[in-house]
Motif scaffolding. Structure first.
Motif, PDB file in Angstrom:
ATOM      1  N   PHE A  95      32.226  71.595  22.224  1.00 22.51           N
ATOM      2  CA  PHE A  95      30.822  70.743  22.270  1.00 22.51           C
ATOM      3  C   PHE A  95      31.263  69.570  23.149  1.00 22.51           C
ATOM      4  O   PHE A  95      30.378  68.605  23.228  1.00 22.51           O
ATOM      5  N   ALA A  96      32.066  69.419  23.984  1.00 24.01           N
ATOM      6  CA  ALA A  96      32.143  68.214  24.915  1.00 24.01           C
ATOM      7  C   ALA A  96      31.273  68.361  25.852  1.00 24.01           C
ATOM      8  O   ALA A  96      30.775  69.447  26.537  1.00 24.01           O
ATOM      9  N   GLY A  97      30.615  67.083  26.158  1.00 23.43           N
ATOM     10  CA  GLY A  97      29.446  67.109  27.061  1.00 23.43           C
ATOM     11  C   GLY A  97      27.974  67.450  26.573  1.00 23.43           C
ATOM     12  O   GLY A  97      27.152  67.044  26.944  1.00 23.43           O
ATOM     13  N   ARG A  98      28.120  67.754  25.033  1.00 22.54           N
ATOM     14  CA  ARG A  98      26.914  68.101  24.539  1.00 22.54           C
ATOM     15  C   ARG A  98      26.302  66.798  23.823  1.00 22.54           C
ATOM     16  O   ARG A  98      26.846  65.999  23.363  1.00 22.54           O
ATOM     17  N   THR A  99      24.864  66.754  23.393  1.00 22.67           N
ATOM     18  CA  THR A  99      24.081  65.673  23.114  1.00 22.67           C
ATOM     19  C   THR A  99      23.963  65.925  21.597  1.00 22.67           C
ATOM     20  O   THR A  99      23.513  67.115  21.271  1.00 22.67           O
ATOM     21  N   LEU A 100      24.158  65.099  20.625  1.00 22.78           N
ATOM     22  CA  LEU A 100      24.018  65.224  19.220  1.00 22.78           C
ATOM     23  C   LEU A 100      24.005  63.913  18.384  1.00 22.78           C
ATOM     24  O   LEU A 100      24.184  62.691  19.047  1.00 22.78           O
ATOM     25  N   THR A 101      23.629  63.954  17.191  1.00 26.33           N
ATOM     26  CA  THR A 101      23.729  62.521  16.347  1.00 26.33           C
ATOM     27  C   THR A 101      24.450  63.047  15.218  1.00 26.33           C
ATOM     28  O   THR A 101      24.867  64.337  14.949  1.00 26.33           O
ATOM     29  N   VAL A 102      24.975  61.910  14.492  1.00 28.12           N
ATOM     30  CA  VAL A 102      25.958  62.040  13.521  1.00 28.12           C
ATOM     31  C   VAL A 102      25.946  60.752  12.552  1.00 28.12           C
ATOM     32  O   VAL A 102      25.184  59.808  13.163  1.00 28.12           O
ATOM     33  N   PHE A 103      26.247  60.865  11.382  1.00 28.97           N
ATOM     34  CA  PHE A 103      26.490  59.672  10.541  1.00 28.97           C
ATOM     35  C   PHE A 103      27.198  58.590  11.260  1.00 28.97           C
ATOM     36  O   PHE A 103      28.383  58.741  11.867  1.00 28.97           O
ATOM     37  N   THR A 104      26.687  57.499  11.615  1.00 29.54           N
ATOM     38  CA  THR A 104      27.126  56.270  12.424  1.00 29.54           C
ATOM     39  C   THR A 104      28.204  55.793  11.907  1.00 29.54           C
ATOM     40  O   THR A 104      28.204  55.260  10.680  1.00 29.54           O
TER      41      THR A 104
END
Length: 232
Positions: A156-165
């Motif tokens: 997933f390198a280079g992929r855009t995502l969100t996560v618990f910050t």
């Protein structure tokens, strides 16, 4: 109708920097709400966990002061799903071709086991290659760290995502003793992290990768899967 593989952590703790075992597991809302939405849409949802794992809800996620008025309903839903939760499909037995999407609830449990599970890594690589939807929420993106390509490059390198910050981890009171912060590690491995304000629902879609930032994102993330899979 679509068939979903819901992958849950199989541990009941999270090892902190002082080697203490913090009670953990999957986050109740992130299992119950998506499972209810996905099955309500007529999809089949199979529960899977690492070999020998026994998924349990993080006890904090069932406290009324945390879960709010749905705490009792969450507990009742989990009780009703006890057979599937007690006897999940082993990740080593999963045939990725059987599924249309992989859903990954959070809780700190995935940081303990799913982030390092080679069977899950295989499933994610196969699912991504086939264009199947991969949908982690909250700490669930930690599980994406299991997916490495030959030579060690992260899938997933280079992929855009969100996560618990990191901010949410700090506000949660768990940042100081965390052995690693999932937002920091995902960014260091090459993910492009897109965050909203703490505790706000936030969904990020990058191709077949759908991600949600926190527990509040569970509902819209599941609804986005229903919409996407219904269109296919």
């Amino acid at each position: 109708m679509a068939r979903i593989l819901m992958v849950l952590s199989g541990v009941d703790h999270w090892t902190l920097t002082d080697a203490g075992k913090h009670p953990s597991g999957y986050w109740a809302e992130e299992f119950v709400v998506p499972h209810r939405i996905l099955t309500g849409a007529g999809f089949t949802v199979d529960i899977a966990a690492p070999v020998g794992g026994k998924p349990v809800a993080d006890p904090v996620s069932l406290r009324p002061e945390v879960a709010g008025p749905e705490a009792e309903a969450f507990a009742a839903y989990i009780d009703a799903a006890a057979e599937a939760l007690t006897h999940p499909t082993a990740l080593s037995d999963v045939d990725t071709a059987d599924y249309d999407a992989i859903f990954l609830p959070g809780g700190h449990g995935p940081m303990e086991d799913l982030a390092h599970d080679p069977d899950l890594g295989r499933i994610l690589v196969e699912a991504d290659a086939a264009g199947k939807i991969i949908a982690p929420v909250c700490h669930g993106p930690a599980a994406l760290l299991s997916a490495n390509l030959p030579g060690g490059r992260w899938l997933f390198a280079g992929r855009t995502l969100t996560v618990f910050t990191n901010e949410e981890e700090r506000l949660n009171g768990t940042a100081d003793r965390a052995p690693w912060l999932v937002e920091t590690v995902l960014a260091a491995r090459g993910a492009v992290v897109r965050s909203a304000n703490a505790w706000e629902a936030n969904i990020v879609v990058d191709g077949n990768l759908y991600s949600g930032q926190n527990p509040a994102s569970s509902k819209p993330l599941a609804e986005s899967l229903v919409a996407a899979l219904t269109e296919r």
